[in-house]
Scaffold this active site. Structure first.
Site, PDB file in Angstrom:
ATOM      1  N   HIS B  31      22.024  51.913  58.154  1.00 11.33           N
ATOM      2  CA  HIS B  31      21.484  50.561  58.114  1.00 11.33           C
ATOM      3  C   HIS B  31      21.293  50.032  59.532  1.00 11.33           C
ATOM      4  O   HIS B  31      22.223  49.479  60.123  1.00 11.33           O
ATOM      5  CB  HIS B  31      22.427  49.642  57.341  1.00 11.33           C
ATOM      6  CG  HIS B  31      22.640  50.056  55.918  1.00 11.33           C
ATOM      7  ND1 HIS B  31      23.437  51.123  55.564  1.00 11.33           N
ATOM      8  CD2 HIS B  31      22.140  49.580  54.756  1.00 11.33           C
ATOM      9  CE1 HIS B  31      23.418  51.262  54.242  1.00 11.33           C
ATOM     10  NE2 HIS B  31      22.651  50.343  53.732  1.00 11.33           N
ATOM     11  N   HIS B  71      27.951  47.708  55.420  1.00 11.69           N
ATOM     12  CA  HIS B  71      26.792  48.566  55.697  1.00 11.69           C
ATOM     13  C   HIS B  71      26.403  48.507  57.171  1.00 11.69           C
ATOM     14  O   HIS B  71      25.727  49.396  57.659  1.00 11.69           O
ATOM     15  CB  HIS B  71      25.612  48.174  54.803  1.00 11.69           C
ATOM     16  CG  HIS B  71      25.245  46.727  54.880  1.00 11.69           C
ATOM     17  ND1 HIS B  71      25.873  45.760  54.112  1.00 11.69           N
ATOM     18  CD2 HIS B  71      24.352  46.064  55.641  1.00 11.69           C
ATOM     19  CE1 HIS B  71      25.351  44.573  54.395  1.00 11.69           C
ATOM     20  NE2 HIS B  71      24.433  44.730  55.326  1.00 11.69           N
ATOM     21  N   ASP B 160      24.294  37.889  53.543  1.00 15.91           N
ATOM     22  CA  ASP B 160      23.793  37.240  52.335  1.00 15.91           C
ATOM     23  C   ASP B 160      24.423  37.834  51.074  1.00 15.91           C
ATOM     24  O   ASP B 160      24.769  37.117  50.143  1.00 15.91           O
ATOM     25  CB  ASP B 160      22.267  37.424  52.227  1.00 15.91           C
ATOM     26  CG  ASP B 160      21.517  36.710  53.331  1.00 15.91           C
ATOM     27  OD1 ASP B 160      21.771  35.512  53.540  1.00 15.91           O
ATOM     28  OD2 ASP B 160      20.680  37.347  53.980  1.00 15.91           O
ATOM     29  N   HIS B 265      16.403  47.353  56.431  1.00 11.35           N
ATOM     30  CA  HIS B 265      17.779  47.242  55.948  1.00 11.35           C
ATOM     31  C   HIS B 265      18.519  48.574  55.863  1.00 11.35           C
ATOM     32  O   HIS B 265      19.532  48.757  56.532  1.00 11.35           O
ATOM     33  CB  HIS B 265      17.806  46.556  54.584  1.00 11.35           C
ATOM     34  CG  HIS B 265      19.168  46.542  53.965  1.00 11.35           C
ATOM     35  ND1 HIS B 265      20.122  45.637  54.322  1.00 11.35           N
ATOM     36  CD2 HIS B 265      19.746  47.360  53.052  1.00 11.35           C
ATOM     37  CE1 HIS B 265      21.235  45.892  53.652  1.00 11.35           C
ATOM     38  NE2 HIS B 265      21.032  46.924  52.869  1.00 11.35           N
ATOM     39  N   ARG B 360      57.978  41.759  30.280  1.00 12.84           N
ATOM     40  CA  ARG B 360      57.606  40.769  31.316  1.00 12.84           C
ATOM     41  C   ARG B 360      58.811  39.913  31.691  1.00 12.84           C
ATOM     42  O   ARG B 360      58.935  39.467  32.830  1.00 12.84           O
ATOM     43  CB  ARG B 360      56.442  39.890  30.846  1.00 12.84           C
ATOM     44  CG  ARG B 360      56.731  39.075  29.607  1.00 12.84           C
ATOM     45  CD  ARG B 360      55.584  38.123  29.254  1.00 12.84           C
ATOM     46  NE  ARG B 360      55.829  37.506  27.953  1.00 12.84           N
ATOM     47  CZ  ARG B 360      55.361  36.323  27.591  1.00 12.84           C
ATOM     48  NH1 ARG B 360      54.617  35.611  28.405  1.00 12.84           N
ATOM     49  NH2 ARG B 360      55.632  35.838  26.389  1.00 12.84           N
ATOM     50  N   GLU B 414      41.092  36.155  39.476  1.00  9.81           N
ATOM     51  CA  GLU B 414      41.736  37.465  39.515  1.00  9.81           C
ATOM     52  C   GLU B 414      41.170  38.332  40.628  1.00  9.81           C
ATOM     53  O   GLU B 414      41.901  39.051  41.305  1.00  9.81           O
ATOM     54  CB  GLU B 414      41.561  38.182  38.171  1.00  9.81           C
ATOM     55  CG  GLU B 414      42.151  37.448  36.976  1.00  9.81           C
ATOM     56  CD  GLU B 414      41.251  36.371  36.421  1.00  9.81           C
ATOM     57  OE1 GLU B 414      40.068  36.286  36.846  1.00  9.81           O
ATOM     58  OE2 GLU B 414      41.691  35.590  35.555  1.00  9.81           O
ATOM     59  N   HIS B 464      50.965  41.357  28.952  1.00 12.89           N
ATOM     60  CA  HIS B 464      50.161  41.204  27.727  1.00 12.89           C
ATOM     61  C   HIS B 464      49.334  42.478  27.550  1.00 12.89           C
ATOM     62  O   HIS B 464      48.111  42.456  27.513  1.00 12.89           O
ATOM     63  CB  HIS B 464      49.283  39.951  27.810  1.00 12.89           C
ATOM     64  CG  HIS B 464      50.072  38.669  27.830  1.00 12.89           C
ATOM     65  ND1 HIS B 464      51.025  38.403  28.785  1.00 12.89           N
ATOM     66  CD2 HIS B 464      50.069  37.597  27.003  1.00 12.89           C
ATOM     67  CE1 HIS B 464      51.560  37.217  28.553  1.00 12.89           C
ATOM     68  NE2 HIS B 464      51.011  36.719  27.473  1.00 12.89           N
ATOM     69  N   ASP B 472      45.764  35.829  20.308  1.00 12.94           N
ATOM     70  CA  ASP B 472      44.645  35.559  21.218  1.00 12.94           C
ATOM     71  C   ASP B 472      43.457  36.470  20.939  1.00 12.94           C
ATOM     72  O   ASP B 472      42.333  36.164  21.318  1.00 12.94           O
ATOM     73  CB  ASP B 472      45.084  35.666  22.687  1.00 12.94           C
ATOM     74  CG  ASP B 472      45.641  34.349  23.210  1.00 12.94           C
ATOM     75  OD1 ASP B 472      45.459  33.310  22.527  1.00 12.94           O
ATOM     76  OD2 ASP B 472      46.272  34.345  24.275  1.00 12.94           O
ATOM     77  N   HIS B 476      41.305  39.389  24.435  1.00 11.57           N
ATOM     78  CA  HIS B 476      42.436  39.392  25.355  1.00 11.57           C
ATOM     79  C   HIS B 476      43.321  40.628  25.198  1.00 11.57           C
ATOM     80  O   HIS B 476      44.320  40.751  25.900  1.00 11.57           O
ATOM     81  CB  HIS B 476      43.271  38.112  25.158  1.00 11.57           C
ATOM     82  CG  HIS B 476      42.609  36.893  25.732  1.00 11.57           C
ATOM     83  ND1 HIS B 476      41.366  36.472  25.303  1.00 11.57           N
ATOM     84  CD2 HIS B 476      42.993  36.022  26.707  1.00 11.57           C
ATOM     85  CE1 HIS B 476      41.025  35.392  25.995  1.00 11.57           C
ATOM     86  NE2 HIS B 476      41.981  35.098  26.844  1.00 11.57           N
TER      87      HIS B 476
END
Lengths: 671, 671
Positions: B31, B71, B160, B265, B360, B414, B464, B472, B476
């Site tokens: 590039h 890049h 961008d 590019h 958990r 997340e 979970h 749920d 899920h």
């Protein structure tokens, strides 16, 4: 004394609220907080604006409603029940129970008016952008002066969580760019998430952010102010050049002892708090699931409104169909997702050449051949159309004000692309595909899964499918992606070996309606298998087939390969046969299609009495034991790739004739 | 005549540009466009601001530099070479070749100053936010009046594409919320992406968007204006309360015939355009890889500057260590990622109870026991700390101005959490973990993969973990996630069966430094295996072990299970033994750890002469054939889950003693 009209409104709002509260309570599980806070805006939308027909949830020109905040599912179920959809009170009372139509999060159920499956945050938001894109495309294509046969809004309800997820950024930025004026988002700004106040993690100025995307943004200061909500919706509908965001300040768990607290978010209020809430809002403590007749009567007026709307629309549609019979025939076919007669005449056919053909190039030829015959085939790429070769030449770009264009530029927004494709397919009336590099399927996992769960025919074009992409290196070379896609229930993965298998794979894909398909294609050129010699056509649709039989039809060894590695298998076979080892080569473009074959066919291709089997695939070997068995072997990748010219990488990582022959010999000796 | 100083600047900028151009040309791949446009800002940053020491790339207090736009890798390699890092001209000339240190996209290489692996867009941006978080935490913890032992900036260059990816939204929104004043992003605003002008897909107002996030935003109108870039960087550094974005308007492929075009590019300019560019910018046509002595001399001054900076810092650090020996000892340990003596004294130990313990919850007990002994253990959750049970009680929240807090609130982000955890671990000085539901590991796939590629010890707490989450519903409930994680090279997945296995799994994890670990935990309570009876401790670290031997130590059948399904296996065993089928139960918390065991141990656990093997795991069965073999069977899920109370789901989907016994019987008869 309140005005009578106001009191019916209030009655309806409370009915929605307490159906949600009581259902969550009975299920001992669910989210009461959002319905308590957001019921007023939902009510205003459904009572005063939403053009739908509960008696025919599939009316094509209905407004679409997407509950992106899927945890507020009871809000939607209450609205569907109250406005007269075929969703019974019994279903409401079976909220979150096995076999009910009222699962914990909404699952697409067109017969009762559930447009899409939501819950994982941000997904519905993206789907809605896809629906608005579909509407814009279809309106441009089918509407004629005096005949607005496609003319509806897409409404979304979204939460803080939707706004935090990256997907909302991608989808909103693109929606603003495309000036989707008929997309309207109600943002349930309750400032509480599961962990507590949004002060913990979320202080951005959402209004400013959406203005930055080119949206029309309004605020409603009091989420219980029905008139203010109504006015905002009216202005949003009047704004035709920009999508609209209405930020409605609400209170999670409104009226309950847990109002404005995360305690109201994701668990039942508990009997005492339910009582307190009903008392505070002036609601009868008994019976549970109480629906005042006045509220039901008022909301069921939706049925008559819907009947009138659809009747009027049918009148317009019929007149339009008489005036434009060809368009109408096409519309009909598109909405049934059928393919026009002769769509697959003159499919490209490739013959062996010196240099070979990249399967992404074969895909491009296929697409550009059929696209002119399927005017409702629309696709795009996440800023890689030159690389994915997904561009439909001469068929225009889908841009603001140019909604007839067949090529959508999703930008570097793979996740948005996935959710939008899903929304387009859910909308109906078109066939949609989108391209990116296979590696970036990772950015789309949440939406791939939901498309599979809904079993809708979204088509993904994943190119640059292995270390064969070369110099860009391990960050761009898929390794775990094939098994990761194969692990998704109802997802079909097709990795064709050459140009002709690619055409066959696409041909099968366009006719398949039972779920999403991932087409996995090479960047690099690969040899073309002679279609006169190899049964590629029937072979691909069966998932795996005997590409090249062993001498004497009695193999001692089977080489199984997919995609570009099929050619390595063929070259190794020549050597093995020369060494006196009768070797069969099986091309296996799709595990899923092969699994669906009858056992007799599967045993024909992989006879149990030929235990010496070597699978060759430049990917994580996970799962190949299924096909090679205890006495087989897998030549795969237990590491990431590397940056170098691709022939070097294949060689260094063991994808050579010598290595295949050596591993195969060992198998035959051991077997 | 230009001023002499200006001409050295120009010389340096052009040297960077043409090293990139020539390297891409020689590799015939890469590039060139971004380095041509962005070289001036990179030069100003590295020449006038970046505090680093090329002779010691690991100096802990160096400014971090992240090239999110991976890049543009040659830009970074050129800077590293020119400023005197141990990255030779030979490596530059081997750009994108097998075995070079200059791969197509930067791959973390601490010895030569490459901080992180980038390329998939947006990832570096998120990593940088993690580095800035680490800096803020460590500064708060270790600095004392007069002793700023942690005091550096984190700089990013982004494109961008980075701005379009959703991850940039998540990470930027959180960075603004946390007021990370020492994070400075240079945005290479060249308005061209792979598909063409950003007009096709990207028209948002990035400045306004970042203002909405609470950032300090500046614009530089001309990307070649070194003085303006310098002034903007100066102001950005002076702004201590907000992260800074500097939007630098540049021209992709600057000076080349392809300037401002996507043609610049992603592919070499080609010999003619290289010549034209060199002529236009007044650069000698020969030799390639030309480095004027004046430029080299000027840029190599970084070595002396770096020596002085580090020397000064070492002086401060030593004085601080004398004044605060305990702190210094802790710092040392933290930076070596060792654990304090006695960190694992008094680990929780669980005994069988009526009701059982969710894994958990056991994880929470473990964390809250060790966290006080490991002051550099820092973690958080993506808005699910109550559900993931990852919260460190009494150890504070990491918030703006409260950077000593040990609990990070990532929000419903997340993907950002994943990239930030990676950045924190890359920064060094702390141990980092983050929690979410296993299903939402899908939102983090791109960053999971990069952590694995870098083989850094990021810890993911995925709770979970199956249909066992119940109401749920399928949106899920993970199904494909276990095989999808297992398919990632260098990722270790641990799914403990009970509270004690959970403690053992965490114990192993904290000591492991070779790669990321995914701890997969239940929402629902599961029985506690008696640690007096079962060898859970050693068993977990070996990946799989004999939990319960068959009568007479001669199994005719082996049940293999992970996580919550181990208890089902145990109950089935009782029944099978009663029916006279000697049955062994193997608990297999980790495939990866088991694979690393010597063959003798693996054959001890799964003897080849016991072919009747049934694997039980509430997940996609993909890959289990490896362990059960041709004569085995897998009780898994080939569908998505459902919304209902979890015991009902387990029952309806076949996870019952009866069904296990039936399948097992069939195996034994067949075998």
């Amino acid at each position: 004394m309140e005005k009578p009209e106001a009191s019916v409104d209030e009655l309806c709002v409370h009915t929605i609220r307490f159906l949600a509260v009581d259902a969550v309570e009975k299920a001992r599980s669910g989210h009461p907080g959002a319905p308590l806070g957001a019921a007023p805006m939902a009510y205003v939308l459904w009572d005063r604006f939403l053009r739908h027909n509960p008696a025919n949830p599939l009316w094509p020109n209905r407004d679409r409603f997407v509950l992106s905040m899927g945890h507020a599912s009871m809000l939607l179920y209450a609205l569907l029940y109250l406005t007269g959809y075929p969703l019974s009170m019994e279903e409401i009372q079976n909220f979150r129970q096995w076999g009910s139509r009222t699962p914990g999060h909404p699952e697409r159920d067109p017969e009762v008016g559930i447009e899409t499956t939501t819950g994982p945050l941000g997904q519905g938001f993206g789907n809605a952008v896809g629906m608005a894109i579909a509407e814009a495309f279809l309106a441009q294509r089918y509407n004629r002066p005096g005949f607005p046969v496609v003319d509806h809004y897409t409404y979304v309800m979204a939460s803080d969580g939707d706004m935090m997820e990256g997907i909302s950024h991608e989808a909103a930025s693109l929606a603003g760019h495309l000036r989707l004026g008929k997309l309207i988002v109600l943002y349930d700004d309750n400032r509480v998430t599961i962990d507590g106040s949004t002060d913990l993690a979320f202080s951005e100025d959402v209004a400013l952010r959406f203005q930055a995307y080119g949206w029309h943004v309004q605020r409603v200061a009091d989420g219980n102010d029905l008139r203010a909500i109504e006015q905002a919706l009216r202005r949003a509908r009047a704004e035709t050049e920009r999508p609209s965001l209405i930020i409605v300040r609400t209170h999670i768990g409104y009226g309950s002892p847990y109002q404005d607290s995360e305690r109201a978010h994701g668990e039942p209020l508990g009997p005492e708090a339910v009582r307190a809430t009903k008392e505070r809002l002036g609601w009868p403590l008994e019976p549970a699931f109480y629906v005042p007749q006045a509220a039901l009567t008022h909301m069921r007026r939706a049925v008559e409104r819907g009947r009138v709307w659809e009747t009027e629309w049918r009148r317009t549609h019929e007149a339009w169909a008489r005036a434009y019979p060809d368009l109408a025939a096409e519309w009909e076919m598109a909405h049934q997702r059928r393919l026009p007669e002769g769509w697959d005449a003159d499919l490209p056919r490739f013959y062996p050449t010196e240099v070979g053909v990249a399967t992404r190039d074969a895909s491009s030829e296929f697409l550009n051949t059929v696209a002119r015959r399927i005017p409702y085939l629309v696709g795009g790429s996440a800023d890689l159309s030159h690389s994915n070769k997904t561009y439909l030449k001469g068929l225009g770009d889908f841009l603001a004000g140019h909604y007839e264009g067949r090529n959508i530029h999703f930008g570097v927004r793979e996740h948005a692309m996935g959710t939008i494709l899903t929304g387009m397919v859910l909308h109906g009336g078109l066939i949609a595909y989108g391209g990116t590099f296979l590696i970036f399927s990772d950015y789309m996992r949440p939406t791939l899964r939901l498309a599979a769960m809904m079993r809708i025919p979204v088509i993904y074009v994943f190119t640059h499918d292995s270390i064969g992409l070369g110099e860009d290196g391990p960050t761009h070379q898929p390794v775990e992606h094939l098994p990761s896609l194969r692990a998704i229930p109802h997802m079909t993965v097709l990795r064709p070996a050459d140009a002709n298998e690619t055409v066959a794979a696409w041909h099968w894909t366009l006719q398949y309606q039972e779920g999403p398909v991932a087409l996995v294609l090479t960047r690099q050129k690969v040899p073309v298998l002679d279609p006169e010699r190899y049964p590629v056509w029937e072979g691909v649709s069966r998932g795996a087939y005997i590409l090249q039989e062993a001498t004497g039809d009695r193999p001692r060894l089977i080489l199984i390969a997919t995609g570009s590695e099929v050619h390595l298998a063929l070259r190794a076979q020549t050597r093995l046969e020369a060494e006196g080892i009768p070797t069969r080569v099986v091309s296996m473009p799709s595990w899923e299609l092969f699994e669906r074959q009858p056992p007799a066919y599967r045993h024909h291709v992989l006879p149990p009495d030929v235990p010496a089997r070597l699978a060759i695939e430049a990917a994580s070997p996970l799962g190949w034991e299924r096909w090679v068995g205890d006495h087989g072997d897998v030549l795969g990748l237990r590491r990431f790739g590397a940056s170098a010219p691709y022939p070097v990488i294949f060689e260094k990582l063991g994808f050579t004739v010598e290595h295949v022959v050596e591993r195969a010999r060992r198998l035959v000796k051991g077997g």
